[in-house]
Design an enzyme around this catalytic site. Structure first.
Site, PDB file in Angstrom:
ATOM      1  N   PRO A  76      -2.580   8.269  -0.987  1.00 52.20           N
ATOM      2  CA  PRO A  76      -2.895   6.833  -0.901  1.00 52.20           C
ATOM      3  C   PRO A  76      -1.895   6.084  -0.020  1.00 52.20           C
ATOM      4  CG  PRO A  76      -2.840   7.560  -3.189  1.00 52.20           C
ATOM      5  CD  PRO A  76      -2.447   8.728  -2.366  1.00 52.20           C
ATOM      6  N   CYS A  77      -2.418   5.214   0.834  1.00 48.86           N
ATOM      7  CA  CYS A  77      -1.541   4.529   1.794  1.00 48.86           C
ATOM      8  C   CYS A  77      -1.203   3.113   1.351  1.00 48.86           C
ATOM      9  CB  CYS A  77      -2.182   4.508   3.180  1.00 48.86           C
ATOM     10  SG  CYS A  77      -3.766   3.677   3.177  1.00 48.86           S
ATOM     11  N   GLN A  78      -1.793   2.634   0.243  1.00 48.65           N
ATOM     12  CA  GLN A  78      -1.540   1.244  -0.172  1.00 48.65           C
ATOM     13  C   GLN A  78      -0.057   0.925  -0.312  1.00 48.65           C
ATOM     14  OE1 GLN A  78      -3.833   3.148  -1.447  1.00 48.65           O
ATOM     15  NE2 GLN A  78      -5.751   2.061  -1.757  1.00 48.65           N
ATOM     16  N   PHE A  89       2.247   1.705   1.492  1.00 48.00           N
ATOM     17  CA  PHE A  89       2.903   1.616   2.806  1.00 48.00           C
ATOM     18  C   PHE A  89       2.094   0.838   3.841  1.00 48.00           C
ATOM     19  CE2 PHE A  89       3.515   5.870   0.884  1.00 48.00           C
ATOM     20  CZ  PHE A  89       4.805   5.662   0.430  1.00 48.00           C
ATOM     21  N   SER A  90       0.895   0.384   3.454  1.00 44.90           N
ATOM     22  CA  SER A  90      -0.011  -0.167   4.454  1.00 44.90           C
ATOM     23  C   SER A  90       0.382  -1.581   4.859  1.00 44.90           C
ATOM     24  CB  SER A  90      -1.435  -0.170   3.895  1.00 44.90           C
ATOM     25  OG  SER A  90      -2.279  -0.801   4.805  1.00 44.90           O
TER      26      SER A  90
END
Ligand SMILES: C[S@@+](CC[C@H](N)C(=O)[O-])C[C@H]1O[C@@H](n2cnc3c(N)ncnc32)[C@H](O)[C@@H]1O
Length: 319
Positions: free
Chosen positions: A86-88, A90-91
């Site tokens: 999941p990139c949340q 770091f997004s």
């Protein structure tokens, strides 16, 4: 897990972790020789989509951290592990990102899974922020751990899917690890990008414009633009351009804002719906906007599937 444990050198066993709705899988399916051993994904909706559109992929709905790899593998040798945790955390599109200590950070779990599965090669994808920020030190530590483990040729780089033929931009961090020297994918379309029009015009010509009026504040931002364009209706858009010509690749698609992209085509306005977004990402039209906006672009994945297959064939021949 009913699998033939004998290694067939013309088939390469693949495991996809955090599979989403299968952007990575769509690209690997474009290249002969890959055999899906397993895809792991926690969200029921995404698992259902995956099972419907990729019936050749065994899907396990589970938290990656809780998979018992010894039991699942049952002695099978895996060629390649891919995954986009999941990139949340770091997004740049997420104002509530907490970085490395965010409980949703799946990068250390991905690294643990790689160590447990011990494939010949692995590939992790994530957002560029992870590699150009205060987070880089944490990632570097994990890369060092993997090098120590035996993935001597582990390296990282940020690549744009448009340089591999995608009709949209998507700059993403890739961490690629092998035990012997490798090559990285060749940028086949650098300086000769694919236009979004090729993929959007046939779809738009076949449906009614849905008339979605542009928000008032967007109108001054696109003033002076000519012809067919894609508009990003996000207030205070810092992520990219507010609009792009249909004759260029589209800007990076996102999942967080739902349907915020509009297309002006032959003077009419259309909302960008899932089939249009899926076409730009190389995915199935039955995918949903969130699954598409979180995915690895299929052209980018295809380039990796070719590169990693070549690596596996080379090491087989030199064994
Ligand atoms: C960035 S998306 C991956 C997209 C995918 N690589 C693709 O190409 O379509 C991350 C996915 O991880 C899933 N996920 C989040 N936490 C998870 C966990 N602990 N175990 C398994 N999947 C998880 C989310 O539901 C989401 O679909």
């Amino acid at each position: 897990m009913q699998q033939n444990k004998l290694k067939k050198h013309s088939r390469f066993y693949l495991i996809d972790l955090y599979a989403g709705q299968g952007g990575f899988i769509s690209g690997f399916n474009r290249v002969d020789g890959w055999e899906h051993f397993l895809a792991v994904e926690i969200t029921e909706k995404h698992c259902n989509v995956l099972r419907e559109i990729h019936p050749n992929v065994p899907v396990l709905q589970k938290d990656v951290a809780l998979v018992n790899w010894e039991e699942v593998l049952d002695g099978t040798e895996i060629d390649c592990v891919i995954g986009g945790p999941p990139c949340q955390p770091f997004s740049q599109g997420n104002n509530r990102r907490n970085g490395w200590n965010d409980p949703r950070n799946g990068v250390p779990t991905f690294v643990n899974a790689v160590k447990n599965i011990n494939p010949k090669t692995f590939l992790m994808e994530n957002v560029p922020w992870l590699w150009g920020s205060s987070q880089k030190q944490h990632v570097q530590k994990l890369i060092d751990e993997l090098i120590e483990f035996g993935y001597t040729y582990t390296d990282a780089a940020i690549l744009d899917a448009a340089d591999f033929g995608a009709p949209c931009h998507r700059r993403r961090l890739f961490i690629y690890g092998t035990k012997l020297p490798h090559e990285w994918p060749v940028k086949t379309h650098k300086g000769k990008h694919t236009s979004a029009r090729n993929y959007l015009a046939p779809l738009l010509s076949n449906r009614e414009p849905d008339g979605a009026p542009l928000p008032e504040w967007v109108k001054p931002k696109i003033k002076g633009s000519k012809g067919d364009i894609i508009v990003d209706c996000k207030q205070g858009n810092k992520m990219g351009r507010q609009y792009v010509s249909l004759d260029e690749p589209c800007f990076t698609l996102v999942s967080t804002q739902g349907i915020r992209h509009r297309i002006r085509y032959k003077g009419e306005y259309y909302r960008m719906r899932a089939p249009e977004a899926a076409a730009l990402q190389g995915m199935d039209a039955r995918c949903t906007i969130d699954g598409i906006g979180n995915a690895v672009n299929a052209w980018q994945a295809e380039a990796w599937a070719k590169t990693m297959k070549k690596y596996l064939i080379d090491i087989d021949q030199n064994a």
